[in-house]
Design a protein around this motif. Structure first.
Motif, PDB file in Angstrom:
ATOM      1  N   UNK A 118      20.619 -28.467  -3.052  1.00  0.00           N
ATOM      2  CA  UNK A 118      19.675 -29.416  -2.466  1.00  0.00           C
ATOM      3  C   UNK A 118      19.933 -29.693  -0.996  1.00  0.00           C
ATOM      4  N   UNK A 119      21.200 -29.795  -0.589  1.00  0.00           N
ATOM      5  CA  UNK A 119      21.510 -30.196   0.777  1.00  0.00           C
ATOM      6  C   UNK A 119      21.441 -29.060   1.787  1.00  0.00           C
ATOM      7  N   UNK A 120      21.574 -27.827   1.321  1.00  0.00           N
ATOM      8  CA  UNK A 120      21.596 -26.706   2.255  1.00  0.00           C
ATOM      9  C   UNK A 120      20.577 -25.623   1.913  1.00  0.00           C
ATOM     10  N   UNK A 121      20.674 -25.083   0.697  1.00  0.00           N
ATOM     11  CA  UNK A 121      19.800 -23.956   0.364  1.00  0.00           C
ATOM     12  C   UNK A 121      18.325 -24.327   0.455  1.00  0.00           C
ATOM     13  N   UNK A 122      17.966 -25.517   0.001  1.00  0.00           N
ATOM     14  CA  UNK A 122      16.559 -25.916   0.051  1.00  0.00           C
ATOM     15  C   UNK A 122      16.061 -26.036   1.489  1.00  0.00           C
ATOM     16  N   UNK A 123      16.946 -26.448   2.389  1.00  0.00           N
ATOM     17  CA  UNK A 123      16.579 -26.527   3.807  1.00  0.00           C
ATOM     18  C   UNK A 123      16.326 -25.126   4.372  1.00  0.00           C
ATOM     19  N   UNK A 124      17.225 -24.212   4.040  1.00  0.00           N
ATOM     20  CA  UNK A 124      17.101 -22.839   4.539  1.00  0.00           C
ATOM     21  C   UNK A 124      15.802 -22.194   4.051  1.00  0.00           C
ATOM     22  N   UNK A 125      15.535 -22.294   2.761  1.00  0.00           N
ATOM     23  CA  UNK A 125      14.364 -21.614   2.214  1.00  0.00           C
ATOM     24  C   UNK A 125      13.056 -22.304   2.598  1.00  0.00           C
ATOM     25  N   UNK A 126      13.047 -23.635   2.647  1.00  0.00           N
ATOM     26  CA  UNK A 126      11.824 -24.327   3.053  1.00  0.00           C
ATOM     27  C   UNK A 126      11.507 -24.038   4.521  1.00  0.00           C
ATOM     28  N   UNK A 127      12.535 -23.959   5.334  1.00  0.00           N
ATOM     29  CA  UNK A 127      12.334 -23.616   6.740  1.00  0.00           C
ATOM     30  C   UNK A 127      11.744 -22.218   6.871  1.00  0.00           C
ATOM     31  N   UNK A 128      12.236 -21.289   6.085  1.00  0.00           N
ATOM     32  CA  UNK A 128      11.668 -19.940   6.102  1.00  0.00           C
ATOM     33  C   UNK A 128      10.186 -19.961   5.749  1.00  0.00           C
ATOM     34  N   UNK A 129       9.829 -20.734   4.744  1.00  0.00           N
ATOM     35  CA  UNK A 129       8.440 -20.794   4.293  1.00  0.00           C
ATOM     36  C   UNK A 129       7.541 -21.498   5.322  1.00  0.00           C
ATOM     37  N   UNK A 130       8.116 -22.430   6.055  1.00  0.00           N
ATOM     38  CA  UNK A 130       7.333 -23.196   7.029  1.00  0.00           C
ATOM     39  C   UNK A 130       7.250 -22.510   8.393  1.00  0.00           C
ATOM     40  N   UNK A 157      27.844 -27.400   6.956  1.00  0.00           N
ATOM     41  CA  UNK A 157      27.089 -26.148   6.992  1.00  0.00           C
ATOM     42  C   UNK A 157      25.689 -26.381   7.550  1.00  0.00           C
ATOM     43  N   UNK A 158      25.087 -27.516   7.199  1.00  0.00           N
ATOM     44  CA  UNK A 158      23.757 -27.841   7.711  1.00  0.00           C
ATOM     45  C   UNK A 158      23.787 -28.002   9.225  1.00  0.00           C
ATOM     46  N   UNK A 159      24.847 -28.588   9.757  1.00  0.00           N
ATOM     47  CA  UNK A 159      24.969 -28.722  11.213  1.00  0.00           C
ATOM     48  C   UNK A 159      24.997 -27.353  11.886  1.00  0.00           C
ATOM     49  N   UNK A 160      25.738 -26.420  11.299  1.00  0.00           N
ATOM     50  CA  UNK A 160      25.781 -25.077  11.879  1.00  0.00           C
ATOM     51  C   UNK A 160      24.425 -24.390  11.755  1.00  0.00           C
ATOM     52  N   UNK A 161      23.757 -24.624  10.626  1.00  0.00           N
ATOM     53  CA  UNK A 161      22.414 -24.046  10.458  1.00  0.00           C
ATOM     54  C   UNK A 161      21.463 -24.600  11.513  1.00  0.00           C
ATOM     55  N   UNK A 162      21.560 -25.893  11.787  1.00  0.00           N
ATOM     56  CA  UNK A 162      20.711 -26.515  12.812  1.00  0.00           C
ATOM     57  C   UNK A 162      20.930 -25.856  14.156  1.00  0.00           C
ATOM     58  N   UNK A 163      22.183 -25.684  14.543  1.00  0.00           N
ATOM     59  CA  UNK A 163      22.482 -25.068  15.840  1.00  0.00           C
ATOM     60  C   UNK A 163      21.955 -23.639  15.912  1.00  0.00           C
ATOM     61  N   UNK A 164      22.231 -22.879  14.876  1.00  0.00           N
ATOM     62  CA  UNK A 164      21.869 -21.464  14.881  1.00  0.00           C
ATOM     63  C   UNK A 164      20.364 -21.260  14.776  1.00  0.00           C
ATOM     64  N   UNK A 165      19.718 -22.031  13.903  1.00  0.00           N
ATOM     65  CA  UNK A 165      18.265 -21.929  13.764  1.00  0.00           C
ATOM     66  C   UNK A 165      17.568 -22.373  15.042  1.00  0.00           C
ATOM     67  N   UNK A 166      18.152 -23.329  15.740  1.00  0.00           N
ATOM     68  CA  UNK A 166      17.557 -23.812  16.984  1.00  0.00           C
ATOM     69  C   UNK A 166      17.451 -22.695  18.014  1.00  0.00           C
ATOM     70  N   UNK A 167      18.496 -21.896  18.136  1.00  0.00           N
ATOM     71  CA  UNK A 167      18.478 -20.792  19.101  1.00  0.00           C
ATOM     72  C   UNK A 167      17.553 -19.676  18.625  1.00  0.00           C
ATOM     73  N   UNK A 168      17.522 -19.448  17.333  1.00  0.00           N
ATOM     74  CA  UNK A 168      16.639 -18.413  16.795  1.00  0.00           C
ATOM     75  C   UNK A 168      15.169 -18.771  16.988  1.00  0.00           C
ATOM     76  N   UNK A 169      14.818 -20.049  16.797  1.00  0.00           N
ATOM     77  CA  UNK A 169      13.413 -20.435  16.784  1.00  0.00           C
ATOM     78  C   UNK A 169      12.863 -20.900  18.130  1.00  0.00           C
ATOM     79  N   UNK A 170      13.744 -21.284  19.060  1.00  0.00           N
ATOM     80  CA  UNK A 170      13.227 -21.775  20.343  1.00  0.00           C
ATOM     81  C   UNK A 170      12.505 -20.669  21.103  1.00  0.00           C
ATOM     82  N   UNK A 171      12.866 -19.425  20.829  1.00  0.00           N
ATOM     83  CA  UNK A 171      12.159 -18.321  21.479  1.00  0.00           C
ATOM     84  C   UNK A 171      10.700 -18.251  21.034  1.00  0.00           C
ATOM     85  N   UNK A 172      10.395 -18.879  19.903  1.00  0.00           N
ATOM     86  CA  UNK A 172       9.024 -18.941  19.407  1.00  0.00           C
ATOM     87  C   UNK A 172       8.376 -20.302  19.700  1.00  0.00           C
TER      88      UNK A 172
END
Length: 280
Positions: free
Chosen positions: A121-133, A169-184
């Protein structure tokens, strides 16, 4: 209230209570069309009614009772939001929880099934929902705000190891996803609350009296909360709204704002007045 989110569409997960409820209400009051979601239909309806009491049109609110940890539930949230509102501008990944095992064991001996449940709930759901969104957020040049916790560290959390792991882990995902998605054109940030009066303790099996006793202790000890008061859900909702408002926070990328009344700034030795000690 302003209309700063007028024309925007937001999904707020875990909005049947606490921080999620306060955030959904605030977004709706400030002009957004909002999808609220959670597993408890009665509490979700309470959130919806609170929104409508503000004079918000009913067609500005979509309530979806579903399990965020299931792929089908996530598909339902995304697809119904797009079907009803036609776009997605803001994703608030707020749903989260901590659990005890059947023996109420804590620390390293806690059953591994608790680890799996918390990470789901705290991590995997964030990762997959973000992918879908992602597709829709890229189209809108939108915003993602994750709700983390001061439990992520660097202080140890021996009683809630698995919860702390998930938030770190969510904090690291936030940092990493931020760099991946800011290009878009999509910004990703997070907020890390300290102790906030929500239904979190109840979900762990604590009674209202236990919550009250715990909060009273924390508020009376400045080594726990220097400002002397427990946070309220609306305190965190305002920070989430700030991070979702590109006019106010456009240059903030991949960061987490700590909102804890000063808790993470003190150590035990610092929590006591040295002059009082010397005078004793």
């Amino acid at each position: 209230m302003t209309n700063r989110f007028s024309g925007k569409v937001a999904i707020v997960t875990g909005s049947s209570n606490g921080i999620g409820r306060a955030t959904a209400i605030l977004f709706a009051q400030e002009g957004a069309k909002v999808t609220i979601t959670g597993r408890n239909a009665q509490r979700l309806e309470e959130t919806k009614q609170e929104i409508l009491k503000s004079g918000i049109p009913e067609d500005h609110v979509l309530a979806i009772t579903t399990d965020i940890t299931q792929e089908e539930g996530q598909d339902e949230i995304i697809n119904e939001t797009i079907e009803k509102f036609g776009r997605l501008d803001i994703l608030v990944n707020n749903a989260g929880a901590a659990f005890m095992d059947d023996k109420r064991t804590s620390g390293v001996d806690q059953d591994i099934s608790v680890f799996d449940k918390i990470m789901q709930i705290n991590l995997r759901s964030v990762v997959t929902l973000t992918q879908k969104a992602k597709k829709y957020l890229v189209e809108a040049k939108g915003e993602i705000v994750n709700v983390s916790s001061i439990g992520a560290g660097p202080q140890a959390q021996p009683k809630f190891i698995h919860y702390a792991l998930s938030k770190a882990a969510l904090d690291q995902y936030t940092r990493s996803a931020a760099i991946d998605l800011i290009q878009h054109g999509v910004r990703v940030n997070s907020v890390s609350p300290g102790v906030v009066a929500t239904g979190f303790g109840e979900a762990m099996g604590m009674t209202a009296e236990m919550d009250r006793k715990y909060f009273n202790f924390l508020e009376s000890h400045k080594d726990c909360i220097p400002c002397g008061s427990i946070g309220k859900p609306i305190d965190i909702a305002h920070i989430i709204a700030f991070l979702a408002d590109r006019k106010l926070s456009s240059y903030i990328i991949g960061q987490s704002i700590v909102a804890d009344g000063g808790s993470t700034l003190v150590m035990g030795m610092q929590a006591h007045n040295m002059m009082d000690i010397l005078k004793s």
